[in-house]
Design a protein around this motif. Structure first.
Motif, short mmCIF file in Angstrom:
data_model
loop_
_atom_site.label_atom_id
_atom_site.label_comp_id
_atom_site.label_asym_id
_atom_site.label_seq_id
_atom_site.Cartn_x
_atom_site.Cartn_y
_atom_site.Cartn_z
N GLY A 25 0.78 -1.22 0.00
CA GLY A 25 0.00 0.00 0.00
C GLY A 25 0.81 1.28 0.00
N THR A 26 2.14 1.18 0.01
CA THR A 26 2.97 2.38 -0.02
C THR A 26 3.04 2.93 -1.45
OG1 THR A 26 5.01 1.17 -0.41
CG2 THR A 26 4.34 1.49 1.87
N THR A 27 3.41 4.18 -1.56
CA THR A 27 3.52 4.83 -2.88
C THR A 27 4.98 4.98 -3.32
OG1 THR A 27 3.50 7.01 -1.82
CG2 THR A 27 1.37 6.09 -2.52
N ALA A 28 5.89 4.38 -2.59
CA ALA A 28 7.31 4.50 -2.92
C ALA A 28 7.63 3.75 -4.21
CB ALA A 28 8.16 3.96 -1.78
N ARG A 29 8.39 4.41 -5.09
CA ARG A 29 8.83 3.79 -6.34
C ARG A 29 10.33 3.99 -6.51
NH1 ARG A 29 4.25 6.29 -8.57
NH2 ARG A 29 5.61 7.89 -9.49
#
Length: 535
Positions: A186-190
């Motif tokens: 669910g994290t938005t880290a890329r």
């Protein structure tokens, strides 16, 4: 030492006289009194003044016969080691953090791969990389955490490109300044594995561009081959990927992404006026990259990075535990992407930093020929960049997952692991005996010893020498709580020295959250200072 008595029998004594004298001597010996001697009646007079050679030797005079006293032999540990080579050992010295106890020398064992590399004596080494090999629940993870965490007090840094189990997250969060990058869940880290990375000040423009280009194409080839089950790409498929990458770099002004390469491959496939062989070769790589754009790995690696690597942080951990639950292939693809992103940042010699790069499940980085070649090159350049790669394996059999039997891939994987000069061998299973002897050239006594090691004990090969070390990663309750990996290291386990109740009484600040973060930070600062003083 017992004193010796000298008895002289006059030559003119008859048989009865000699017998009487001997009885008198024997009786005096049993009673502990001075031994009588008839020599005094015929001996020369004693010297009145003692000479320079002792109280019983006169200047230019004669010997006064008496008790012989031999002093105890004294020597340095260096000379004693030559007399008793298996009892007294000089060790590695005191450079670097304390890792444990040298069981052969009964002394503290220090280790730092950079200090060992800088050592020009015969105890030095020619590599900064470390292979950690051992069965489950043998103490590998706790030992590596001990070495890495204590090394931070000496100015070294650490990075974990892919934390599959999430066990390094607690270490990073406990160390002031530590950074955790979480992927998935669910994290938005890329992370963009095609990032250019920092500019190397020591390299020319041409050299820098060549290194960036090689890293990008090697990452793409590794991803495609890995997703295709290790199938080698043809020359035309290589050309298609090169062409798509070049077009993406031009279109994005040197900011390529996996999504951009995927789109350029689609353009090549749809180009009716172009080379039809190149169009056919672009189909397979495009389907592979589709997993990152629209498939199960979307939202992680296909676009520009949303997080940055903190070069000042003492430890950086990329938490990929959420992704590793999706299967081995997803885990392997993830590890290639995160490792490529990390390498783009830490391979900067001008930064003058020394870093540990911990490769958990190290065999996942070696599942294709392209990834093996990139891995081998990275290990060779580790000294150049001031990096120590710690490759962790459960057994040599892990490498059997690389390629087919007797294939180039598997032989290269075994060669890479065998060439790592520094090795920590923990308890191994019976099935590993042959592999340890053949693949790592371990002597037969050491192979047999590896089967009998207790938890936390390991055979350390550093350069030309070997050491039997017992890591005490639980020297303080703070470390005990921090370095526990699973139930095997949890308080109250059968082999653990402390129970949870004993920990509470020894260090309530750790076991009672009410003490607050300030108390924990103060304890950590004190612990770091203690480690510096001990070393």
């Amino acid at each position: 030492m017992a004193r010796s008595a000298f008895v002289f029998e006059p030559g003119d004594l008859d048989r009865n006289g000699r017998r009487a004298l001997r009885r008198e001597v024997a009786a005096a010996s049993r009673n502990g009194s001075p031994t009588p001697s008839t020599r005094r009646e015929r001996a020369l007079p004693e010297p009145a003044v003692a000479g320079a050679f002792g109280p019983g030797i006169a200047e230019g005079g004669y010997w006064n016969l008496g008790a012989a006293v031999v002093p105890a032999h004294q020597a340095t540990s260096q000379h004693i080691a030559g007399i008793y080579p298996f009892v007294a050992d000089a060790g590695l010295g005191h450079a670097g953090p304390i890792v444990g106890v040298d069981l052969n020398a009964d002394a503290l064992w220090h280790f730092s791969p950079w200090d060992a590399y800088a050592d020009t004596s015969d105890r030095g080494t020619f590599s900064t990389n470390v292979l950690v090999l051992g069965a489950y629940r043998s103490g590998k993870s706790a030992t590596v955490k001990t070495l890495v965490t204590r090394s931070i007090a000496f100015g070294h840094c650490a990075v974990v490109p892919s934390d599959a189990k999430g066990e390094w997250v607690a270490v990073a969060e406990a160390i002031p300044g530590g950074t955790v990058i979480r992927l998935g869940g669910g994290t938005t880290a890329r992370l963009n594995p095609l990032d250019r990375g920092p500019r190397r000040t020591s390299a020319t423009d041409e050299q820098h561009e060549q290194m960036v280009k090689q890293r990008r194409i090697a990452t793409l080839i590794s991803l495609v081959q890995m997703a295709l089950g290790g199938t080698r790409l043809t020359a035309v498929e290589h050309a298609a990927i090169h062409d798509a990458l070049h077009r993406c770099i031009t279109a994005t002004r040197d900011m390529p992404t996996l999504r951009g390469v995927y789109e350029q491959l689609g353009i090549i496939v749809a180009d009716q006026a172009g080379d039809f062989r190149l169009a056919e070769a672009a189909v397979q790589p495009r389907f592979v990259l589709r997993r990152f754009v629209d498939g199960d790995l979307s939202g992680l690696f296909e676009d520009e990075s949303t997080v940055s690597f903190d070069e000042q942080a003492p430890i950086v951990v990329v938490d990929t535990s959420e992704l590793f639950a999706r299967g081995d292939l997803v885990a392997q693809l993830t590890q290639v992407c995160t490792t490529a992103w990390i390498q783009a940042v830490v391979s900067d010699r001008s930064a003058r930093r020394t870093r540990y790069v911990i490769r958990e499940e190290g065999w996942r980085d070696m599942t294709s020929l392209a990834s093996l070649q990139m891995y081998q090159q990275w290990l060779k350049l580790s000294r150049h960049y001031g990096i120590s790669n710690i490759v962790i394996l459960h057994k040599m059999g892990d490498l059997d997952a690389v390629g087919e039997a007797d294939s180039q891939e598997r032989n290269l994987a075994y060669s890479i692991v065998g060439d790592i000069e520094n090795k920590f061998i923990f308890r191994s299973n019976h099935q590993e005996q042959q592999a340890l002897g053949q693949r790592l050239n371990m002597p037969a006594p050491h192979v047999e010893m590896a089967r009998q090691l207790r938890k936390g004990e390991f055979i350390a090969y550093v350069g030309q020498y070997s050491y039997l070390v017992d890591c005490f990663s639980t020297s303080t309750p703070w470390e005990f709580d921090l370095f526990q990996t699973d139930d095997a290291l949890s308080p109250g386990a059968p082999d653990d020295p402390f129970t949870s109740g004993e920990l509470d009484s020894l260090w309530p600040e750790v076991t009672e959250p009410a003490q607050g973060r300030a108390a924990a930070d103060a304890d950590l600062d004190g612990w770091l200072n203690t480690m510096k003083e001990m070393s």
